[in-house]
Design an enzyme around this catalytic site. Structure first.
Site, mmCIF file in Angstrom:
data_model
loop_
_atom_site.group_PDB
_atom_site.id
_atom_site.type_symbol
_atom_site.label_atom_id
_atom_site.label_comp_id
_atom_site.label_asym_id
_atom_site.label_seq_id
_atom_site.Cartn_x
_atom_site.Cartn_y
_atom_site.Cartn_z
ATOM 1 N N ASP A 48 0.827 -1.200 0.000
ATOM 2 C CA ASP A 48 0.000 0.000 0.000
ATOM 3 C C ASP A 48 0.868 1.259 0.000
ATOM 4 O OD1 ASP A 48 -2.255 1.464 -0.067
ATOM 5 O OD2 ASP A 48 -2.976 0.948 1.939
ATOM 6 N N CYS B 29 -17.816 -17.465 -1.685
ATOM 7 C CA CYS B 29 -18.811 -16.668 -0.955
ATOM 8 C C CYS B 29 -20.182 -17.336 -1.058
ATOM 9 C CB CYS B 29 -18.888 -15.249 -1.503
ATOM 10 S SG CYS B 29 -17.450 -14.243 -1.067
ATOM 11 N N CYS C 160 -17.933 4.438 2.327
ATOM 12 C CA CYS C 160 -17.290 3.494 3.253
ATOM 13 C C CYS C 160 -16.778 4.244 4.492
ATOM 14 C CB CYS C 160 -16.143 2.789 2.529
ATOM 15 S SG CYS C 160 -15.210 1.645 3.563
ATOM 16 N N CYS D 85 -13.155 0.746 9.758
ATOM 17 C CA CYS D 85 -14.338 -0.069 10.069
ATOM 18 C C CYS D 85 -14.046 -1.504 9.663
ATOM 19 C CB CYS D 85 -15.533 0.473 9.280
ATOM 20 S SG CYS D 85 -17.042 -0.496 9.470
HETATM 21 C C1 B12 Z 1 -8.328 2.576 -2.161
HETATM 22 C C2 B12 Z 1 -8.291 1.582 -1.025
HETATM 23 C C3 B12 Z 1 -9.313 1.648 -0.079
HETATM 24 C C4 B12 Z 1 -10.525 2.542 -0.258
HETATM 25 C C5 B12 Z 1 -11.465 1.926 -1.316
HETATM 26 C C6 B12 Z 1 -11.777 0.436 -1.049
HETATM 27 C C7 B12 Z 1 -11.847 -0.420 -2.270
HETATM 28 N N1 B12 Z 1 -12.605 -1.488 -2.143
HETATM 29 O O1 B12 Z 1 -11.217 -0.162 -3.309
HETATM 30 C C8 B12 Z 1 -11.089 2.605 1.196
HETATM 31 C C9 B12 Z 1 -10.527 3.793 1.907
HETATM 32 C C10 B12 Z 1 -12.608 2.638 1.293
HETATM 33 C C11 B12 Z 1 -10.463 1.329 1.786
HETATM 34 C C12 B12 Z 1 -10.995 0.675 2.885
HETATM 35 C C13 B12 Z 1 -10.440 -0.466 3.448
HETATM 36 N N2 B12 Z 1 -9.250 -1.021 3.136
HETATM 37 CO CO1 B12 Z 1 -8.189 -0.459 1.619
HETATM 38 N N3 B12 Z 1 -7.095 -0.138 0.117
HETATM 39 C C14 B12 Z 1 -7.239 0.642 -0.909
HETATM 40 C C15 B12 Z 1 -6.064 0.452 -1.894
HETATM 41 C C16 B12 Z 1 -5.078 1.623 -1.725
HETATM 42 C C17 B12 Z 1 -6.483 0.353 -3.364
HETATM 43 C C18 B12 Z 1 -7.664 -0.598 -3.637
HETATM 44 C C19 B12 Z 1 -8.090 -0.517 -5.082
HETATM 45 O O2 B12 Z 1 -7.291 -0.763 -5.966
HETATM 46 N N4 B12 Z 1 -9.337 -0.121 -5.344
HETATM 47 C C20 B12 Z 1 -9.815 0.092 -6.672
HETATM 48 C C21 B12 Z 1 -10.949 -0.840 -6.988
HETATM 49 C C22 B12 Z 1 -11.370 -0.598 -8.434
HETATM 50 O O3 B12 Z 1 -10.426 -2.133 -6.873
HETATM 51 P P1 B12 Z 1 -11.326 -3.347 -6.380
HETATM 52 O O4 B12 Z 1 -12.066 -2.966 -5.161
HETATM 53 O O5 B12 Z 1 -10.429 -4.529 -6.299
HETATM 54 O O6 B12 Z 1 -12.309 -3.403 -7.605
HETATM 55 C C23 B12 Z 1 -12.363 -4.457 -8.500
HETATM 56 C C24 B12 Z 1 -13.626 -5.180 -8.260
HETATM 57 O O7 B12 Z 1 -14.686 -4.251 -8.134
HETATM 58 C C25 B12 Z 1 -13.676 -5.940 -9.546
HETATM 59 N N5 B12 Z 1 -15.017 -6.349 -9.797
HETATM 60 C C26 B12 Z 1 -15.875 -5.814 -10.658
HETATM 61 N N6 B12 Z 1 -17.012 -6.499 -10.625
HETATM 62 C C27 B12 Z 1 -16.846 -7.509 -9.722
HETATM 63 C C28 B12 Z 1 -17.723 -8.521 -9.328
HETATM 64 C C29 B12 Z 1 -17.288 -9.434 -8.338
HETATM 65 C C30 B12 Z 1 -18.215 -10.503 -7.880
HETATM 66 C C31 B12 Z 1 -15.986 -9.299 -7.763
HETATM 67 C C32 B12 Z 1 -15.547 -10.248 -6.680
HETATM 68 C C33 B12 Z 1 -15.135 -8.272 -8.192
HETATM 69 C C34 B12 Z 1 -15.586 -7.404 -9.187
HETATM 70 O O8 B12 Z 1 -13.193 -5.083 -10.552
HETATM 71 C C35 B12 Z 1 -12.509 -4.013 -9.941
HETATM 72 C C36 B12 Z 1 -11.201 -3.801 -10.670
HETATM 73 O O9 B12 Z 1 -10.324 -4.901 -10.576
HETATM 74 C C37 B12 Z 1 -5.469 -0.914 -1.402
HETATM 75 C C38 B12 Z 1 -3.942 -1.028 -1.518
HETATM 76 C C39 B12 Z 1 -3.515 -1.170 -2.958
HETATM 77 N N7 B12 Z 1 -2.551 -0.402 -3.387
HETATM 78 O O10 B12 Z 1 -4.087 -1.947 -3.690
HETATM 79 C C40 B12 Z 1 -5.937 -1.014 0.073
HETATM 80 C C41 B12 Z 1 -6.407 -2.381 0.583
HETATM 81 C C42 B12 Z 1 -7.359 -2.950 -0.437
HETATM 82 N N8 B12 Z 1 -7.164 -2.046 1.777
HETATM 83 C C43 B12 Z 1 -7.075 -2.900 2.734
HETATM 84 C C44 B12 Z 1 -7.805 -2.830 3.960
HETATM 85 C C45 B12 Z 1 -7.322 -3.720 5.100
HETATM 86 C C46 B12 Z 1 -8.910 -1.971 4.079
HETATM 87 C C47 B12 Z 1 -9.937 -1.935 5.243
HETATM 88 C C48 B12 Z 1 -10.303 -3.304 5.804
HETATM 89 C C49 B12 Z 1 -9.389 -1.004 6.359
HETATM 90 C C50 B12 Z 1 -10.308 -0.787 7.544
HETATM 91 N N9 B12 Z 1 -10.389 -1.724 8.492
HETATM 92 O O11 B12 Z 1 -10.917 0.252 7.656
HETATM 93 C C51 B12 Z 1 -11.150 -1.241 4.537
HETATM 94 C C52 B12 Z 1 -12.088 -2.274 3.887
HETATM 95 C C53 B12 Z 1 -13.236 -1.656 3.112
HETATM 96 C C54 B12 Z 1 -13.636 -2.514 1.895
HETATM 97 N N10 B12 Z 1 -14.644 -3.378 2.054
HETATM 98 O O12 B12 Z 1 -13.018 -2.401 0.832
HETATM 99 C C55 B12 Z 1 -6.150 -4.057 2.371
HETATM 100 C C56 B12 Z 1 -6.991 -5.300 2.046
HETATM 101 C C57 B12 Z 1 -6.362 -6.645 2.406
HETATM 102 C C58 B12 Z 1 -7.244 -7.785 1.931
HETATM 103 N N11 B12 Z 1 -7.398 -8.819 2.743
HETATM 104 O O13 B12 Z 1 -7.806 -7.766 0.862
HETATM 105 C C59 B12 Z 1 -5.358 -3.435 1.126
HETATM 106 C C60 B12 Z 1 -4.980 -4.438 0.047
HETATM 107 C C61 B12 Z 1 -4.091 -2.778 1.706
HETATM 108 C C62 B12 Z 1 -2.980 -3.771 2.041
HETATM 109 N N12 B12 Z 1 -1.797 -3.613 1.467
HETATM 110 O O14 B12 Z 1 -3.168 -4.712 2.781
HETATM 111 N N13 B12 Z 1 -9.382 0.936 1.081
#
Ligand code: B12
Length: 348
Positions: free
Chosen positions: A132, A186, A212, A239
């Site tokens: 991250d 899931c 969120c 959260c």
């Molecule tokens: C931006 C970010 C956030 C943002 C946005 C969250 C999000 N979901 O993107 C905010 C601030 C809200 C956030 C919150 C949290 N985060 Co954060 N965050 C990040 C970050 C920097 C980037 C994530 C990202 O690329 N998002 C962009 C979106 C587009 O990506 P995506 O969610 O994977 O979206 C894909 C899916 O939607 C998919 N998709 C489309 N249709 C469908 C359909 C299905 C069925 C599925 C499965 C997927 C899918 O396509 C998209 C593109 O690939 C990463 C670190 C990193 N550099 O990657 C950490 C990271 C994801 N976060 C992390 C954590 C721990 C959290 C929190 C738990 C922290 C907390 N306790 O408050 C929460 C969890 C909230 C949640 N449910 O996501 C960890 C997760 C570890 C893990 N086990 O996965 C990471 C990886 C950091 C780390 N190095 O450990 N986070």
């Protein structure tokens, strides 16, 4: 490499290739819908986030890793205990990952140690470690390399570790055999979607960051939208609701290293006490931990919202102590704090 990684506190390593093109449309759609809110870093690096070899030229493979973060003394019923905290409105809840040392340093530091060991064995090689800490599509790299599947809450989930782990990666300039992805489990469960207090999971696997609580309390620098404040309950930093209800987290693993042990006094604290912290106390009590990332002003903003939510349910002496704590901050020089305190006072 696996043995070394385990010795360093990682529970699994995998290998991904660098062609992530199938994830590009989903990512671009997420950004186009504005789900990233004010997270400008999600867009400002262009395609470097989506294409590892553009971020670090010469990258041919990505070593992925996960590191569990539940503290070493976590009791077996930790998830139920965390959910019980939400029923105590006078208490502030800081998310689990933020109670120990800042993971960015811990995970990256240990990945760099792993690189040293690899270099001792195979000679010098081009690499860079991340957790991250740069524009890296961490969940996609983890999913592809078999660290787990992407749950409905969008986090990576594993059958033997739930989701309570951090992700990290090493971009390397040599080719390794890719590890295989795992299937999703899931099923028909929608517990995370249903429990989210702000309904931030807008489609399976898709989180609207703007809703969120993690974003609202940590990333958001300005006012918290008024319509979302009552839904935030007593969450004051991050959260875990979507994770504590997840059935797979009964398999969540404890960390083996001391870094993620809880640092007093963030857990089980009364909101009125946390609201009294002056800037010096805030800086001292959050030293070396993630909560430092938000400054004292945003800390007060978050605690004010939680106090407002507590006030709505309180009566008698308890309500009076909340009002007194809020009134004492009414003259705070920050307009942001002032406005949230006024809102909170209006709740009861
Ligand atoms: C931006 C970010 C956030 C943002 C946005 C969250 C999000 N979901 O993107 C905010 C601030 C809200 C956030 C919150 C949290 N985060 Co954060 N965050 C990040 C970050 C920097 C980037 C994530 C990202 O690329 N998002 C962009 C979106 C587009 O990506 P995506 O969610 O994977 O979206 C894909 C899916 O939607 C998919 N998709 C489309 N249709 C469908 C359909 C299905 C069925 C599925 C499965 C997927 C899918 O396509 C998209 C593109 O690939 C990463 C670190 C990193 N550099 O990657 C950490 C990271 C994801 N976060 C992390 C954590 C721990 C959290 C929190 C738990 C922290 C907390 N306790 O408050 C929460 C969890 C909230 C949640 N449910 O996501 C960890 C997760 C570890 C893990 N086990 O996965 C990471 C990886 C950091 C780390 N190095 O450990 N986070």
């Amino acid at each position: 490499m696996r043995t070394w990684a385990r010795e360093l506190g990682f529970s699994q390593i995998g290998v991904s290739g660098v062609d992530l093109s199938s994830a590009e449309p989903g990512f671009l759609d997420w950004v186009a819908k504005g789900y990233h809110g004010d997270l400008h870093y999600m867009v400002q690096h262009g395609t470097r986030r989506l294409r590892p070899a553009e971020l670090l030229p010469g990258t041919l493979s990505v070593i992925t890793a996960r590191m569990p973060y539940l503290p070493r003394d976590t009791p077996p019923d930790w998830a139920a205990r965390e959910r019980a905290r939400l029923q105590r409105p006078g208490e502030g809840v800081v998310s689990l990952y933020a109670r120990g040392r800042d993971y960015h340093k811990v995970v990256r530091g240990r990945l760099n140690k792993l690189c040293e060991r690899i270099a001792e064995a195979v000679g010098p090689f081009g690499h860079r470690a991340f957790s991250d800490s740069a524009p890296v599509l961490e969940k996609e790299l983890a999913r592809r390399s078999g660290q787990g599947w992407q749950g409905l809450h969008s986090l990576i989930l594993s059958r033997d570790a739930g989701s309570m782990f951090f992700l990290g990666e090493i971009y390397v300039d040599f080719k390794l055999q890719e590890s295989a992805p795992v299937s999703a489990h899931c099923g028909s469960c929608t517990a995370c979607v249903d429990v989210c207090p702000t309904q931030a999971i807008v489609a399976p696997g898709v989180v609207d960051a703007r809703r969120c609580i993690s974003y609202l309390t940590i990333e958001n620098k300005g006012a918290i939208p008024e319509e979302l404040r009552p839904l935030m309950g007593n969450h004051i930093y991050g959260c875990d609701d979507c994770q504590t209800v997840c059935p797979w987290n009964k398999y969540a693993q404890k960390s083996e290293i001391p870094d993620f042990d809880e640092r007093a006094p963030l857990v089980g604290q009364q909101l009125v006490d946390l609201f009294l912290w002056d800037e010096e106390t805030f800086l001292k009590r959050t030293e070396g931990g993630p909560v430092r990332r938000i400054n004292h002003e945003r800390w007060l903003r978050n605690v004010a919202v939680a106090l407002g939510n507590a006030l709505r349910q309180a009566s008698g002496a308890q309500a009076e102590s909340i009002r007194a704590a809020l009134r004492a901050r009414l003259d705070h020089p920050s307009a942001l704090v002032h406005e949230h305190v006024l809102w909170a006072l209006k709740q009861g």
